[in-house]
Design an enzyme around this catalytic site. Structure first.
Site, PDB file in Angstrom:
ATOM      1  N   HIS A   1      -0.856   2.616 -26.440  1.00  0.00           N
ATOM      2  CA  HIS A   1      -0.189   2.928 -25.176  1.00  0.00           C
ATOM      3  C   HIS A   1       0.872   1.867 -24.855  1.00  0.00           C
ATOM      4  CE1 HIS A   1      -0.128   4.309 -20.861  1.00  0.00           C
ATOM      5  NE2 HIS A   1       0.304   3.065 -20.717  1.00  0.00           N
ATOM      6  N   GLU A   2       0.493   0.601 -24.942  1.00  0.00           N
ATOM      7  CA  GLU A   2       1.423  -0.465 -24.580  1.00  0.00           C
ATOM      8  C   GLU A   2       2.613  -0.533 -25.532  1.00  0.00           C
ATOM      9  OE1 GLU A   2       1.074  -1.433 -21.791  1.00  0.00           O
ATOM     10  OE2 GLU A   2      -1.053  -1.123 -21.403  1.00  0.00           O
TER      11      GLU A   2
ATOM     12  N   HIS B   1       1.262   6.450 -12.806  1.00  0.00           N
ATOM     13  CA  HIS B   1       0.039   6.628 -13.582  1.00  0.00           C
ATOM     14  C   HIS B   1      -0.667   7.938 -13.240  1.00  0.00           C
ATOM     15  CE1 HIS B   1       0.797   2.267 -13.657  1.00  0.00           C
ATOM     16  NE2 HIS B   1       0.407   2.392 -14.911  1.00  0.00           N
TER      17      HIS B   1
END
Length: 675
Positions: free
Chosen positions: A368-369, A456
């Protein structure tokens, strides 16, 4: 007992903080030097009958550099061909290529030498150099911009410092002084200042807040956060092989086969790179968080998997495509429950979780990062509004893709986010892609106000779309996990397989989307990609359209044969007050159908309070939704089917909405009748 508004707000803040974190974990095992064992990849295999020429080409860093140099040498000619004004110039940012030689060159623009934020565009050219299409982030004309500021830079800096203070920063001076820019990401281009303020946010996450101030009026035009959240004996993935380097009799966590990616130990610090993991042997960690090397092994493993996925599946060598590895930092802060990507350091950073017992270093978090880095270096989706939701969803989508690619028995692929790190403390995932609202905050479907939701949670519809496109709607089990994905229109979606869905999303990200792409633009981009890969008559193209419609973005092709009437005027819904009405005047002849579709889009902070009825022209009431005190989720975006065949269609139809309990309010955003 139902929480008070104050307690509910506190819970929201905690969930938002948790949602910013996206971690991936590793488990115990003995590491040896060398490259990661080849996983049994699934992505990129089951692509079906595809146009091979439209697939991404695998470019070496040198080949990519050559394409960039060629584009840079001809950028003045390209600007002239595009009809850009004399004050405009192009700046090459990236080039990707298809196997048939088609190139997609991404440019930034300047105006009278000033950077143009939101002015990025993509030029698609055939192998012969013929321009096929131009995709612009903004349709506005870049002209007649007064570049003389009426507002002093100090005013912009004061505004930025105030905005950063609200996020927790204690900075008294901007980290990047106000610079003049042209802002055209939203509407008509105007002269503005961009100011960047650092420091720390409330939860200890580094702050890199960009604030855009109108240079003529001093009004704040926009802001976004540039910090994007979210052998080894690993804690989450078992015993794995790690890429390392040897210097004399000492080993260190430098992956020489993947751009020299390094993993550092911050040892609870919050700045700098920390200390490179090194030791007398090539064994890293013991599978427990008590050993500082364990989190390092997890992060290093996740970075290697992500590198391999992008290279082997999509032909991208490294986050920037230039063969250079980023670096990882673990043990950030004390009991820091988050992870984040930063463009400024070109690095991933991981906290150790609650009580320093659950480092955010699982496979899906690492992927994800790193994907935030890929997005930043391709579409550059601004981390705010709808583009921010798409940015966050892109990281979730490829987090799932890398997890499936890894084929690790200790952490099988799934459509859950952060299921290993237990941020919520109750064994539940951070997010669910099949039905995002299961986390109590994410949105299942698009609606007109979703751009105001935290990124988010506004990512939910895009995550939902990807799941539906991959697996289809309804109940099913994948790798032992049960899913049951609904659709906003109640109609089914047939999945095309995850490999095809990944390919379409990646190609749209790198060749069709720009910095301010919204949900409608995302649909248009993926449709263009699916058409190139499979054709508009293909099952893949139809499923893609159905999946978008199933989350409320556009319609399904050929599903509406009768007229559609809509009211888009907002109507406020008072707290525990009288019913409010929104009217639609219908001129359709004959009777209403037995399957009258009533599409409702309502914003509300506790949807269980809301009662909805349809009132026919003759006063007949058709109940659509009853109150449900325990349903604390936000918003109602749904389509109800009513048997109104006894009603004359022509006349005034009313949507009657009432809030029946205290503490929450909302509004009718829009509603429609499909005959």
């Amino acid at each position: 007992m139902r929480p008070t508004p104050h307690r509910r707000a506190t819970a929201i803040g905690a969930l938002v903080a948790a949602a910013a974190m996206l971690t991936v974990g590793v488990q115990a095992g003995t590491a040896t030097a060398g490259s990661l064992p080849t996983a049994a990849p699934t992505a990129g295999k089951a692509l079906g009958k595809v146009n091979p020429g439209a697939l991404p080409a695998s470019l070496s860093p040198a080949e990519r550099t050559a394409l960039i140099r060629a584009a840079d040498a001809s950028k003045a000619e390209t600007a002239k061909e595009l009809g850009l004004g004399a004050q405009e110039k192009l700046v090459v940012r990236d080039v990707v290529q298809d196997r048939d030689g088609t190139t997609h060159t991404r440019y930034e623009r300047t105006y009278q030498g000033l950077p143009v934020l939101g002015g990025d565009l993509i030029v698609e050219e055939t192998k012969a150099g013929v321009t096929k299409s131009v995709t612009k982030s903004s349709k506005a004309a870049l002209k007649n911009v007064d570049t003389t500021a009426d507002v002093a830079p100090a005013t912009a800096e004061k505004q930025a410092l105030s905005a950063a203070s609200a996020e927790g920063s204690t900075k008294t001076k901007a980290d990047r002084a106000p610079r003049k820019v042209v802002w055209m990401a939203k509407g008509k281009p105007v002269l503005a200042y961009e100011t960047v303020v650092g420091g720390l946010q409330h939860d200890g996450t580094p702050n890199e807040l960009h604030v855009v101030t109108d240079a003529a009026t001093g009004a704040k035009l926009y802001e976004w956060q540039a910090i994007e959240t979210g052998v080894g004996n690993t804690q989450y993935s078992g015993q794995v092989t790690l890429g390392s380097a040897q210097s004399g009799s000492t080993y260190n966590l430098t992956d020489t086969t993947r751009g020299n990616h390094k993993t550092y130990n911050l040892n609870k610090g919050t700045s700098g790179t920390g200390t490179l993991f090194s030791g007398a042997d090539d064994v890293w960690g013991n599978g427990s968080p008590s050993d500082a090397e364990t989190a390092g092994a997890d992060a290093h493993y996740g970075a290697a998997l992500t590198w391999d996925y992008y290279k082997n599946v999509h032909g991208r060598t490294g986050i920037r495509g230039d063969g250079v590895g980023a670096y990882s930092r673990v043990h950030y802060g004390n009991a820091y429950v988050n992870a984040f990507w930063s463009d400024s350091c070109f690095c991933m950073t991981y906290g150790d979780g609650s009580a320093n017992a659950k480092p955010l270093t699982s496979i899906d978090v690492a992927a994800h990062e790193m994907t935030h880095g890929v997005t930043s270096n391709t579409a550059g989706l601004i981390y705010s509004g709808e583009s921010g939701g798409l940015n966050e969803a892109t990281s979730d989508i490829f987090a799932a893709a890398v997890e499936f690619y890894a084929n690790n028995a200790n952490d099988p692929g799934d459509y859950l986010v952060g299921e290993k790190i237990d941020i919520n403390g109750n064994g539940t995932p951070l997010r669910y892609m099949d039905k995002p609202s299961k986390d109590s905050r994410s949105k299942d479907y698009w609606y007109s106000g979703i751009g105001s939701v935290d990124v988010h949670y506004s990512s939910g519809p895009a995550n939902h779309f990807f799941y539906l496109l991959s697996e289809g709607s309804g109940a099913k089990t994948v790798n032992g996990v049960s899913y049951d994905s609904p659709t906003v229109d109640g109609l089914p979606v047939t999945g095309i397989g995850r490999d095809k869905a990944e390919l379409i999303w990646f190609k749209a990200l790198t060749t069709k989307w720009g910095s301010s792409t919204n949900y409608a633009g995302a649909r248009a981009g993926t449709e263009a990609v699916a058409a190139a890969l499979y054709g508009t008559a293909s099952a893949e193209y139809k499923s893609l359209q159905d999946a978008w419609a199933a989350i409320g973005v556009g319609d399904r092709p050929g599903t509406s044969t009768g007229p559609v009437y809509e009211n888009t005027t907002p109507v406020s819904i008072p707290d525990a007050g009288p019913a409010v009405f929104s009217n639609i005047n219908v001129t359709h002849e004959g009777n209403a159908p037995a399957t009258l579709k009533v599409g409702v889009n309502i914003s509300h902070t506790w949807r269980g309070d809301v009662v909805i009825d349809l009132v026919a022209p003759d006063g007949t009431v058709y109940p659509l939704k009853a109150a449900s005190g325990g349903d604390s989720a936000d918003n109602i975006v749904a389509t109800y089917t009513v048997n109104a065949s006894s009603e004359v269609a022509a006349g005034t139809w009313k949507l009657r909405v009432r809030d029946v309990a205290r503490f929450d309010t909302g509004k009718i955003n829009s509603w429609k009748l499909s005959f």
